[in-house]
Write an enzyme that holds these catalytic residues in place. Structure first.
Site, mmCIF file in Angstrom:
data_model
loop_
_atom_site.group_PDB
_atom_site.id
_atom_site.type_symbol
_atom_site.label_atom_id
_atom_site.label_comp_id
_atom_site.label_asym_id
_atom_site.label_seq_id
_atom_site.Cartn_x
_atom_site.Cartn_y
_atom_site.Cartn_z
ATOM 1 N N GLY A 1 38.250 -24.136 55.353
ATOM 2 C CA GLY A 1 38.196 -25.345 56.181
ATOM 3 C C GLY A 1 39.262 -25.268 57.275
ATOM 4 O O GLY A 1 39.679 -26.265 57.839
ATOM 5 N N GLY B 1 39.430 -27.006 60.747
ATOM 6 C CA GLY B 1 39.656 -28.458 60.802
ATOM 7 C C GLY B 1 41.106 -28.783 61.096
ATOM 8 O O GLY B 1 41.942 -27.888 61.277
ATOM 9 N N VAL C 1 43.709 -30.318 59.313
ATOM 10 C CA VAL C 1 44.778 -29.925 58.383
ATOM 11 C C VAL C 1 44.831 -28.401 58.291
ATOM 12 O O VAL C 1 45.905 -27.791 58.413
ATOM 13 C CB VAL C 1 44.567 -30.520 56.968
ATOM 14 C CG1 VAL C 1 45.698 -30.084 56.035
ATOM 15 C CG2 VAL C 1 44.496 -32.046 57.012
ATOM 16 N N GLY C 2 43.659 -27.785 58.126
ATOM 17 C CA GLY C 2 43.601 -26.333 57.914
ATOM 18 C C GLY C 2 44.178 -25.549 59.075
ATOM 19 O O GLY C 2 44.956 -24.602 58.875
ATOM 20 N N ASN D 1 32.685 -34.250 48.846
ATOM 21 C CA ASN D 1 33.697 -33.195 48.764
ATOM 22 C C ASN D 1 33.592 -32.394 47.465
ATOM 23 O O ASN D 1 33.943 -31.211 47.436
ATOM 24 C CB ASN D 1 35.103 -33.781 48.952
ATOM 25 C CG ASN D 1 35.368 -34.115 50.421
ATOM 26 O OD1 ASN D 1 34.578 -33.751 51.296
ATOM 27 N ND2 ASN D 1 36.463 -34.795 50.699
ATOM 28 N N ASN E 1 40.392 -34.507 49.610
ATOM 29 C CA ASN E 1 40.439 -35.766 48.854
ATOM 30 C C ASN E 1 39.100 -36.108 48.200
ATOM 31 O O ASN E 1 38.071 -35.604 48.643
ATOM 32 C CB ASN E 1 40.813 -36.900 49.819
ATOM 33 C CG ASN E 1 42.313 -37.031 49.971
ATOM 34 O OD1 ASN E 1 43.051 -36.953 49.002
ATOM 35 N ND2 ASN E 1 42.759 -37.237 51.202
ATOM 36 N N HIS F 1 47.086 -39.490 43.985
ATOM 37 C CA HIS F 1 47.224 -39.661 45.433
ATOM 38 C C HIS F 1 46.256 -40.758 45.883
ATOM 39 O O HIS F 1 45.209 -40.499 46.434
ATOM 40 C CB HIS F 1 46.890 -38.327 46.110
ATOM 41 C CG HIS F 1 47.042 -38.361 47.594
ATOM 42 N ND1 HIS F 1 48.197 -38.751 48.228
ATOM 43 C CD2 HIS F 1 46.185 -38.017 48.580
ATOM 44 C CE1 HIS F 1 48.028 -38.646 49.525
ATOM 45 N NE2 HIS F 1 46.813 -38.213 49.769
HETATM 46 P P1 NAD Z 1 38.444 -31.938 59.232
HETATM 47 O O1 NAD Z 1 37.081 -32.545 59.272
HETATM 48 O O2 NAD Z 1 39.231 -31.842 60.497
HETATM 49 O O3 NAD Z 1 38.338 -30.445 58.624
HETATM 50 C C1 NAD Z 1 37.546 -30.114 57.539
HETATM 51 C C2 NAD Z 1 36.969 -28.718 57.827
HETATM 52 O O4 NAD Z 1 36.277 -28.273 56.668
HETATM 53 C C3 NAD Z 1 35.958 -28.714 58.985
HETATM 54 O O5 NAD Z 1 36.344 -27.751 59.957
HETATM 55 C C4 NAD Z 1 34.645 -28.339 58.315
HETATM 56 O O6 NAD Z 1 33.792 -27.572 59.152
HETATM 57 C C5 NAD Z 1 35.155 -27.529 57.113
HETATM 58 N N1 NAD Z 1 34.183 -27.396 56.018
HETATM 59 C C6 NAD Z 1 33.361 -28.344 55.489
HETATM 60 N N2 NAD Z 1 32.634 -27.803 54.481
HETATM 61 C C7 NAD Z 1 33.006 -26.522 54.356
HETATM 62 C C8 NAD Z 1 32.627 -25.449 53.492
HETATM 63 N N3 NAD Z 1 31.702 -25.610 52.545
HETATM 64 N N4 NAD Z 1 33.232 -24.250 53.649
HETATM 65 C C9 NAD Z 1 34.176 -24.066 54.614
HETATM 66 N N5 NAD Z 1 34.570 -25.046 55.461
HETATM 67 C C10 NAD Z 1 34.007 -26.239 55.337
HETATM 68 O O7 NAD Z 1 39.281 -32.724 58.110
HETATM 69 P P2 NAD Z 1 40.870 -32.702 57.884
HETATM 70 O O8 NAD Z 1 41.479 -33.850 58.600
HETATM 71 O O9 NAD Z 1 41.356 -31.329 58.152
HETATM 72 O O10 NAD Z 1 40.938 -33.050 56.328
HETATM 73 C C11 NAD Z 1 40.453 -32.117 55.380
HETATM 74 C C12 NAD Z 1 40.488 -32.717 53.962
HETATM 75 O O11 NAD Z 1 41.854 -32.895 53.548
HETATM 76 C C13 NAD Z 1 39.837 -34.114 53.829
HETATM 77 O O12 NAD Z 1 39.145 -34.194 52.619
HETATM 78 C C14 NAD Z 1 41.039 -35.043 53.836
HETATM 79 O O13 NAD Z 1 40.746 -36.275 53.186
HETATM 80 C C15 NAD Z 1 42.023 -34.214 53.061
HETATM 81 N N6 NAD Z 1 43.430 -34.598 53.217
HETATM 82 C C16 NAD Z 1 44.186 -34.631 52.086
HETATM 83 C C17 NAD Z 1 45.521 -34.957 52.156
HETATM 84 C C18 NAD Z 1 46.345 -34.958 50.893
HETATM 85 O O14 NAD Z 1 47.424 -35.544 50.874
HETATM 86 N N7 NAD Z 1 45.925 -34.303 49.843
HETATM 87 C C19 NAD Z 1 46.081 -35.298 53.390
HETATM 88 C C20 NAD Z 1 45.300 -35.227 54.532
HETATM 89 C C21 NAD Z 1 43.955 -34.866 54.445
#
Ligand code: NAD
Length: 313
Positions: free
Chosen positions: A9, A12, A14-15, A100, A125, A180
């Site tokens: 991911g 995206g 975070v990634g 998710n 999440n 969380h």
């Molecule tokens: P985002 O939409 O910007 O990025 C998610 C990425 O995942 C996208 O680029 C999408 O194309 C990719 N993706 C989706 N399905 C996929 C798959 N099967 N294989 C590979 N890639 C895939 O979202 P984000 O803002 O980067 O957030 C990502 C996740 O992290 C969300 O679920 C968010 O709720 C979670 N998050 C958790 C925390 C925490 O404290 N744990 C904090 C922030 C965000």
């Protein structure tokens, strides 16, 4: 470099921020995997082209989430899983559960296939339930599936304490335990400014407001951003975990860990302090809690249990 981190991911918010920080700090080579294949390739090349300026010899490649892409991830030391839908205003983290979970199913299979010895850091999440899903699906030992949430929640609390006390953020330590979500357990008693308990420095009503703001920290950012959720502080938190593992630093950090009786919780992922080193979780650290704090942790664990029961993991 001789270490490899895969960010699933990684195209995206975070990634990509995780990938860039890992390369900047020269912690490892980075593989960005994303269903948005062209974007993954584009941002990976863009980041690689920043490396000469940053003086980093990390190599960064981007790939799609197909077999050819996953092959590139083989023998990763750490896999950070940020693939997942983020929440939008009005949504809770729990609203993301089913969509998710499906993503965790497909990516965990590939992680296990190509990197059977890796350490997985789920970020998607609702965090604790996604950790439980990855743990069950991977069949890895609990030492090698460690969720990111507590560092972020604690960092938010540290920021708010530093703002209130007008001191350096570096002076402030804070601990947030539990799941969380809205039931997380910020522990004022274990929070300090240069070793001084915050309870001695900040009035109770102000401290209560800081605790509530910490609980609502994610929603506060979502309200501003509107189209997604926070990513700079979440990414920094995941990178701190990866660094402690890759450099065997043995930092004590609040992370989501599978508990086997610790804190009176059995068979469930909940946020607790752990020691992170090259083997992953090297110790779950049990601290003494008051009856009230213990009850809050139990309540938080119960809300995680509700979610894992829905997806049956
Ligand atoms: P985002 O939409 O910007 O990025 C998610 C990425 O995942 C996208 O680029 C999408 O194309 C990719 N993706 C989706 N399905 C996929 C798959 N099967 N294989 C590979 N890639 C895939 O979202 P984000 O803002 O980067 O957030 C990502 C996740 O992290 C969300 O679920 C968010 O709720 C979670 N998050 C958790 C925390 C925490 O404290 N744990 C904090 C922030 C965000």
């Amino acid at each position: 470099m001789n270490r490899k981190v895969t960010v699933v991911g990684g195209a995206g918010n975070v990634g990509a921020t995780v990938a860039r920080a890992i390369a900047d700090k020269e912690l490892a080579d980075v593989v960005i995997i994303d269903i948005a294949e062209q974007k993954a390739k584009g941002i990976a090349l863009d980041m690689y082209e920043a490396c000469p300026i940053e003086g980093s010899d990390a190599r960064i490649i981007g790939a799609g989430a197909d077999e050819a892409g996953w092959k590139e991830t083989a023998d990763s030391d750490v896999v950070v899983v940020t693939s997942g839908v983020p929440r939008k205003p009005g949504m809770s983290r729990d609203d993301l559960l089913n969509v998710n979970y499906k993503i965790m199913q497909s990516v965990t299979e590939q992680i296990v296939k190509y990197s059977p010895k890796t350490i997985i850091v789920p970020v998607a999440n609702p965090l604790d339930a996604m950790c439980q899903a990855v743990y069950r699906l991977s069949r890895f030992p609990r030492e090698r599936v460690i969720g990111m949430a507590g560092i972020l929640d604690s960092s938010r609390m540290r920021t708010f304490i530093a703002m209130e006390a007008g001191v350096s953020v570096e002076n402030v330590h804070a601990f947030v335990l539990g799941g969380h979500g809205d039931t997380m357990v910020p522990l004022a008693r274990y929070s300090t400014v240069a070793g001084i308990p915050v309870t001695e420095l900040i009035a109770k009503d102000r401290l209560d407001a800081i605790i509530q703001r910490t609980r609502d920290g994610g929603a506060e950012i979502v309200k501003y951003l509107k189209t997604g959720s926070a990513y700079y502080a979440p990414a920094a938190s995941a990178v701190e975990m990866a660094e402690s593992i890759l450099r065997d630093r043995k930092k004590v950090l609040p992370c989501a860990a599978y508990l086997e009786g610790e804190y009176g919780v059995n068979g469930l992922y909940v946020g607790v302090p752990v020691k992170l080193g090259q083997k992953g979780i090297e110790q779950v650290i049990e601290i003494n809690l008051t009856l009230e704090e213990r009850a809050a942790l139990q309540k938080s664990a119960a809300s995680v249990k509700e979610l894992v029961d829905v997806i049956g993991v």
